[in-house]
Design an enzyme around this catalytic site. Structure first.
Site, short mmCIF file in Angstrom:
data_model
loop_
_atom_site.label_atom_id
_atom_site.label_comp_id
_atom_site.label_asym_id
_atom_site.label_seq_id
_atom_site.Cartn_x
_atom_site.Cartn_y
_atom_site.Cartn_z
CE LYS A 8 -1.74 1.54 4.04
NZ LYS A 8 -1.41 2.96 4.34
CG ASN A 9 2.29 2.71 3.50
OD1 ASN A 9 1.14 3.05 3.19
ND2 ASN A 9 2.65 2.48 4.74
CB CYS A 53 -5.26 10.09 11.60
SG CYS A 53 -3.63 9.48 11.99
NE ARG A 61 0.58 10.38 10.51
CZ ARG A 61 0.03 9.35 9.85
NH1 ARG A 61 -1.08 8.83 10.27
NH2 ARG A 61 0.60 8.89 8.75
CG ASP A 111 3.24 1.40 9.59
OD1 ASP A 111 3.46 1.67 8.40
OD2 ASP A 111 2.93 2.26 10.44
NE ARG A 156 -7.06 4.22 5.63
CZ ARG A 156 -6.50 5.31 6.15
NH1 ARG A 156 -6.85 5.74 7.34
NH2 ARG A 156 -5.56 5.96 5.49
C1 EPZ Z 1 4.31 6.95 6.46
O1 EPZ Z 1 3.53 7.97 7.04
C2 EPZ Z 1 3.40 5.75 6.31
N1 EPZ Z 1 2.30 6.09 5.41
C3 EPZ Z 1 2.85 5.34 7.68
O2 EPZ Z 1 2.07 4.17 7.49
C4 EPZ Z 1 4.03 5.01 8.59
O3 EPZ Z 1 3.55 4.69 9.88
C5 EPZ Z 1 4.97 6.21 8.67
O4 EPZ Z 1 5.39 6.59 7.33
C6 EPZ Z 1 6.22 5.92 9.49
O5 EPZ Z 1 6.90 4.83 8.94
C7 EPZ Z 1 2.52 6.07 4.06
O6 EPZ Z 1 3.62 5.79 3.60
C8 EPZ Z 1 1.34 6.39 3.18
P1 EPZ Z 1 6.35 10.24 8.57
P2 EPZ Z 1 4.10 9.49 7.09
O7 EPZ Z 1 6.27 11.52 7.83
O8 EPZ Z 1 4.97 9.74 5.94
C9 EPZ Z 1 6.53 13.51 12.02
C10 EPZ Z 1 0.17 2.81 7.71
O9 EPZ Z 1 -0.25 2.22 8.70
N2 EPZ Z 1 6.35 14.49 10.93
O10 EPZ Z 1 7.48 9.30 8.27
O11 EPZ Z 1 2.94 10.37 7.34
C11 EPZ Z 1 5.31 12.62 12.18
O12 EPZ Z 1 4.35 13.25 13.01
C12 EPZ Z 1 0.66 4.23 7.82
O13 EPZ Z 1 0.29 2.29 6.56
C13 EPZ Z 1 6.36 15.84 11.24
O14 EPZ Z 1 6.50 16.24 12.40
O15 EPZ Z 1 4.99 9.44 8.39
C14 EPZ Z 1 5.89 11.38 12.80
O16 EPZ Z 1 6.07 11.60 14.18
C15 EPZ Z 1 0.37 4.79 9.20
N3 EPZ Z 1 6.21 16.73 10.22
C16 EPZ Z 1 7.29 11.29 12.16
O17 EPZ Z 1 7.57 12.60 11.65
C17 EPZ Z 1 6.08 16.34 8.91
O18 EPZ Z 1 5.97 17.20 8.02
C18 EPZ Z 1 7.38 10.29 10.99
O19 EPZ Z 1 6.29 10.56 10.15
C19 EPZ Z 1 6.05 14.96 8.63
C20 EPZ Z 1 6.21 14.04 9.65
#
Ligand code: EPZ
Length: 426
Positions: A22-23, A116, A121, A311, A405
């Site tokens: 998915k990702n 969420c 996020r 995850d 999802r």
């Molecule tokens: C991706 O989300 C995945 N989703 C998530 O999978 C996964 O849990 C996550 O990466 C971490 O591995 C997809 O790829 C579609 P991040 P993403 O930006 O990119 C903070 C699932 O279950 N952050 O790597 O949104 C954030 O809050 C989903 O399939 C900021 O502060 O995650 C988090 O604490 C859930 N500012 C950390 O960084 C930003 O602009 C990592 O988030 C972006 C992120």
């Protein structure tokens, strides 16, 4: 709404083929916006999230055809550049259209994703990265209004935290920017490597695949893509844990064992017998003979790849609830990713949380009893499925749209492994 019914206590046995990730599918679909033409993506999973993303693409003027495996996308006519709140609020990955739209059209209007269940996020890293590429960004009425006069400018972008979709968004935009872009502290998840391969196949110039430093030389234009989605490592990990939790034995094929280094290590620590063979993994619970089996304990701390994946945290907590000892689980990526704890307790789990740390006192492989529980987010819901499969008696999981999802044909796949599981109307 539908609920999932599980009659637990049956060891999962047999063979299972893993679907496309998915990702990976979501960013790779977004990348087809970068250039007009007909693109082909193979091994695309049929999920609620991929269907939502295709609705978003349609709203931008894209047409597509999907046969359950291959997705043909025609992004020649790109009429609009707005991703509405109605679509974005159901799937925050919609933010991934920002980079390609800015590169292709020089403007984009995307709803802020909103929070969420697992956390706020934010997308401040994405926004700061685009500002480094000379994009003018205004945040108003819950939307990101972004535009640039002329062409995106390459820049040097350093992520405070290795954001997965942040890295993907900037990477896609940088392929068509003027000059060189360097992304430091880039995320290294395999899904980003899949995107790099697709973009290079389209004519992009990218160095540093699978490292925390990506260097992109912008080009004038790209050609349509033809690419295959990698296997879903989180789906594979979820089923590996489920087989262990039920004392079963199974072969998981169509996966990539090298994408699950930390999970395989932790499952071995917990006593599971694991053999890796090319694109399949054979797993068996540690039997005590006569149908009895035991699960040892292992501590986990979630980290960016290649550390233990956030995850798969909820799923591993369900497994540790069945162990014969105590384990400590630390969640370092998201601020609210223990929503499954209260639900696991309803099944008899003994878990104490303190901030981002959970202490799980295993109740043994026969210690969980079925009960009605509620899914709160995608991976929490798969944790409840695992616990329900291991518990004796009936478990009913409500709000299973969360599950749909990210898990393709879940009921079929579990039934083929011998589980007694079906859906009913709530
Ligand atoms: C991706 O989300 C995945 N989703 C998530 O999978 C996964 O849990 C996550 O990466 C971490 O591995 C997809 O790829 C579609 P991040 P993403 O930006 O990119 C903070 C699932 O279950 N952050 O790597 O949104 C954030 O809050 C989903 O399939 C900021 O502060 O995650 C988090 O604490 C859930 N500012 C950390 O960084 C930003 O602009 C990592 O988030 C972006 C992120």
């Amino acid at each position: 709404m539908e609920k999932l019914i599980i009659e637990g206590g049956i060891p999962l046995r047999g063979h299972l083929k893993i679907s496309g990730a998915k990702n990976a599918a979501l960013p790779l679909i977004a990348a087809t916006l970068l250039t007009p033409g007909r693109h082909i993506l193979r091994n695309v999973p049929d999920l609620r999230d991929t269907r939502t993303f295709l609705k978003l693409m349609e709203s931008l003027g894209v047409t597509w055809h999907y046969d359950g495996y291959s997705l043909n996308i025609d992004s020649t006519r790109l009429g609009f550049s707005e991703a509405s709140y109605e679509l974005v609020k159901t799937m925050r990955a919609s933010v991934l259209v920002l980079g390609p739209l800015l590169a292709r059209l020089g403007r984009a209007r995307v709803s802020l994703p909103g929070g969420c269940a697992i956390g706020e996020r934010p997308i401040d890293f994405h926004i700061r990265g685009f500002e480094k590429m000379k994009v003018n960004i205004r945040l108003e009425q819950g939307y990101v209004d972004a535009e640039i006069d002329g062409r995106l400018q390459g820049g040097s972008i350093n992520f405070d935290i290795p954001s997965v979709t942040g890295t993907e968004n900037i990477l896609m935009a940088a392929t068509l920017a003027q000059g060189t872009t360097v992304i430091k502290n880039a995320a290294k998840e395999p899904e980003i490597g899949n995107l790099v391969d697709m973009l290079v196949g389209m004519g992009a110039v990218i160095e540093g695949k699978d490292t925390d430093r990506l260097t992109i030389q912008g080009v004038e234009k790209l050609r349509p893509a033809e690419c295959e989605i990698i296997p879903d490592r989180i789906e594979a990990g979820t089923y590996l844990i489920a087989v262990c939790a039920t004392g079963g034995e199974a072969t998981i094929s169509g996966c990539n064992p090298s994408h699950l280094p930390s999970l395989l290590d932790k499952l071995r620590t917990a006593g599971c017998l694991i053999e890796e063979d090319g694109s399949s993994i054979h797993i068996a619970a540690r039997g005590n003979g006569g149908g009895e089996f035991s699960i040892g304990s292992a501590d986990i701390k979630t980290m960016p790849y290649p550390g233990y994946p956030t995850d798969l945290q909820a799923q591993f907590m369900a497994l540790m609830s069945l162990s014969n000892s105590v384990s400590v689980i630390k969640e370092t990526i998201f601020e609210n990713r223990f929503m499954h704890v209260a639900e696991l307790r309803r099944l008899g789990a003994d878990i104490q949380t303190d901030g981002h740390t959970a202490v799980v006192k295993g109740v043994g492989t026969k210690g969980l009893l079925g009960a009605p529980v509620m899914a709160t987010d995608l991976r929490a819901s798969s944790s409840l499925v695992i616990a329900g499969l291991a518990a004796s008696g009936r478990t009913e999981i409500s709000r299973i749209y969360h599950l749909e999802r990210g898990y393709e044909k879940l009921v079929d796949k579990l039934s083929n492994l011998g589980a007694r599981v079906w859906k009913e109307q709530e």
